[in-house]
Design an enzyme around this catalytic site. Sequence first.
Site, PDB file in Angstrom:
ATOM      1  N   GLY A   1     -11.317  -2.637   4.682  1.00 23.51           N
ATOM      2  CA  GLY A   1     -11.175  -2.969   6.091  1.00 23.51           C
ATOM      3  C   GLY A   1      -9.976  -2.302   6.726  1.00 23.51           C
ATOM      4  O   GLY A   1     -10.056  -1.763   7.836  1.00 23.51           O
TER       5      GLY A   1
ATOM      6  N   GLU B   1     -16.181  -8.240  -3.058  1.00 20.72           N
ATOM      7  CA  GLU B   1     -14.974  -8.068  -3.849  1.00 20.72           C
ATOM      8  C   GLU B   1     -14.113  -9.325  -3.743  1.00 20.72           C
ATOM      9  O   GLU B   1     -13.782  -9.770  -2.640  1.00 20.72           O
ATOM     10  CB  GLU B   1     -14.185  -6.844  -3.386  1.00 20.72           C
ATOM     11  CG  GLU B   1     -13.000  -6.537  -4.283  1.00 20.72           C
ATOM     12  CD  GLU B   1     -12.223  -5.309  -3.839  1.00 20.72           C
ATOM     13  OE1 GLU B   1     -11.758  -4.571  -4.716  1.00 20.72           O
ATOM     14  OE2 GLU B   1     -12.080  -5.107  -2.616  1.00 20.72           O
TER      15      GLU B   1
ATOM     16  N   GLY C   1      -5.618   0.344  -0.642  1.00 17.15           N
ATOM     17  CA  GLY C   1      -5.654  -1.003  -0.092  1.00 17.15           C
ATOM     18  C   GLY C   1      -7.089  -1.412   0.180  1.00 17.15           C
ATOM     19  O   GLY C   1      -8.024  -0.893  -0.430  1.00 17.15           O
TER      20      GLY C   1
ATOM     21  N   LYS D   1       5.329   2.963   3.534  1.00 21.06           N
ATOM     22  CA  LYS D   1       5.190   1.528   3.821  1.00 21.06           C
ATOM     23  C   LYS D   1       4.721   0.841   2.529  1.00 21.06           C
ATOM     24  O   LYS D   1       3.551   0.887   2.169  1.00 21.06           O
ATOM     25  CB  LYS D   1       4.160   1.321   4.939  1.00 21.06           C
ATOM     26  CG  LYS D   1       3.590  -0.093   5.095  1.00 21.06           C
ATOM     27  CD  LYS D   1       4.620  -1.184   5.231  1.00 21.06           C
ATOM     28  CE  LYS D   1       3.952  -2.552   5.422  1.00 21.06           C
ATOM     29  NZ  LYS D   1       3.410  -3.134   4.172  1.00 21.06           N
TER      30      LYS D   1
ATOM     31  N   GLU E   1      -8.021   5.210  -1.379  1.00 25.44           N
ATOM     32  CA  GLU E   1      -8.776   4.462  -2.385  1.00 25.44           C
ATOM     33  C   GLU E   1      -8.739   3.007  -1.956  1.00 25.44           C
ATOM     34  O   GLU E   1      -7.677   2.467  -1.656  1.00 25.44           O
ATOM     35  CB  GLU E   1      -8.146   4.645  -3.775  1.00 25.44           C
ATOM     36  CG  GLU E   1      -9.043   4.182  -4.912  1.00 25.44           C
ATOM     37  CD  GLU E   1      -8.674   2.816  -5.437  1.00 25.44           C
ATOM     38  OE1 GLU E   1      -9.508   1.894  -5.276  1.00 25.44           O
ATOM     39  OE2 GLU E   1      -7.575   2.654  -5.968  1.00 25.44           O
TER      40      GLU E   1
ATOM     41  N   CYS F   1      -8.541  -2.941  -8.775  1.00 30.99           N
ATOM     42  CA  CYS F   1      -9.712  -2.464  -8.061  1.00 30.99           C
ATOM     43  C   CYS F   1     -10.801  -2.014  -9.023  1.00 30.99           C
ATOM     44  O   CYS F   1     -11.951  -1.854  -8.628  1.00 30.99           O
ATOM     45  CB  CYS F   1      -9.339  -1.331  -7.099  1.00 30.99           C
ATOM     46  SG  CYS F   1      -8.284  -0.074  -7.835  1.00 30.99           S
TER      47      CYS F   1
END
Length: 546
Positions: free
Chosen positions: A269, A426, A266, A212, A294, A328
Amino acid sequence: MTNARPSTPPPSNEPVRAYAPGSDARAALQQRLRELRGQRVDVPAIIGGEAVFTGATTEMVVPHEHSHVLGEFHHAGADEVAQAIDAAQAAKGEWAAMDFADRAAIFLRAADLLAGPWRDTLNAATMLGQSKNAHQAEIDAACELIDFFRFNVHYAEQLYAEQPNSPGAAWNQMQYRPLEGFVLAVTPFNFTSIQGNLPTAPALMGNTVLWKPSERATYAAYFLYKLLEEAGLPDGVINFLPAENGADVGDPALASEHFAGLHFTGSAGTFNHLWSSIGERLPTYRTYPTIVGETGGKDFIVAHASADVDAVATAIVRGSFEYQGQKCSASSRLYMPASIWPEIRAEVAAQLDTITTGPPEDFTNFVNAVIDQRAFDEITAYIDAAAASDDAEIIMGGAYDDSDGYFIEPTVIQAHDPHYATMEEEIFGPVTTVYVYPDDDFAGTLDLVDETSPYALTGAIFARDRAVIRQAMDRLEQAAGNFYINDKPTGAVVGQQPFGGARRSGTNDKAGSWLNLVRWVSPRAIKETFTPATHYSYPWNAPDAA
């Protein structure tokens, strides 16, 4: 059939092209940018090697010129996921049984294709679809992905060669089986190389994959799939399932009894949701799934009073604002000593004054657009809040405009409270926040760095004093999975700095190393005895002599 045991070529890091004015490389990339801009691509799901056009589509637009449409992708849903699971299961036996040398050859060929005829295509697609400048696309879509392909082959070969001791009349072997089922790879928008590594690392180890791609970067992902196809990847080994809503693919994939692993990059959450969903469905699965993820970071730069001012300032500018801070690993919280902060601030401001923001097709632009309207709105909300706050002030930048593209000026916030929101949350944009600490509270500042954020991905210490460097390394041992000394906390290189963090930054399985590949196998220990026992008794069991 061959009985040779070939050794794979020793890998080396792909050289980074400079794209200097007047160079052939620059001209070729600019030409490919023009060609792709003039095309409109209809991206299907690809299941078992067959294109599937569902009719439900989403447009793919240029972030720095959102009126320009690159094409559309067709949404996969529950029906397509079911077909992909069947295709993955059908391909699994032959793919897993294929000699490692043959699997390796496919990915080594992919590396060479990307290093050569596909390089401009992947770089240009990344520049257009993700608004990366030429350098950021080159180190990502070309060099890092080439390195993943080559070094993963090297590490896999080393892993297979790791065998147990065989004393006496027995032969002990370790078989590294692929997982019993399929792997779901869920990939992010910000790195084309990660979009490539997450499905291919498990596939290299004999697994079949449902991929995906990010709905925000499906454009480059599609070209990447076509590259793998040209490299000779068999049908059904990786099944390409674009979707506007990740749950449309994730939910039916996780509901399958054949789900065996998740390879994810991603948001925290989303990862938490996926992990919880897997836990709730454990009775469904044939085996406990492997979970590798990650998520993100709230990455830091700490400067000591002994630090080099110019080095700190340059690390702040590059670490915080390259690719618009959409890494990130980007440095988004800064801890600067009061004694040298005025000099650092002046140098950062001087460097930012020379930076221009605009489309990546203009190679003079260092900063480009953020990925989409949602990101633009979320990032600018932090800027607006800081402008109105008594606990913080905007000291550099702060302007933004989404009339033509999603442009946000590199922004530096100074927080008077070390727990101000932008020091802890973030943001994933071109915004960094500085807290100025008293020089005599360096030890307390290290405590603050360690305790402020739930993340632990990357971080950096700048100092000339070696005792201070050691102090920071020891105190911040758990605060970052990738720790940098006198360097920005971004730019990990495959084969040099395996990447990943712990705490809420993920499972720290270190992409670009054997530590990641070992997660995609299920070892089986095999013992073969050449002269087996023929009676149950042992010497100890005999009676004492009379």
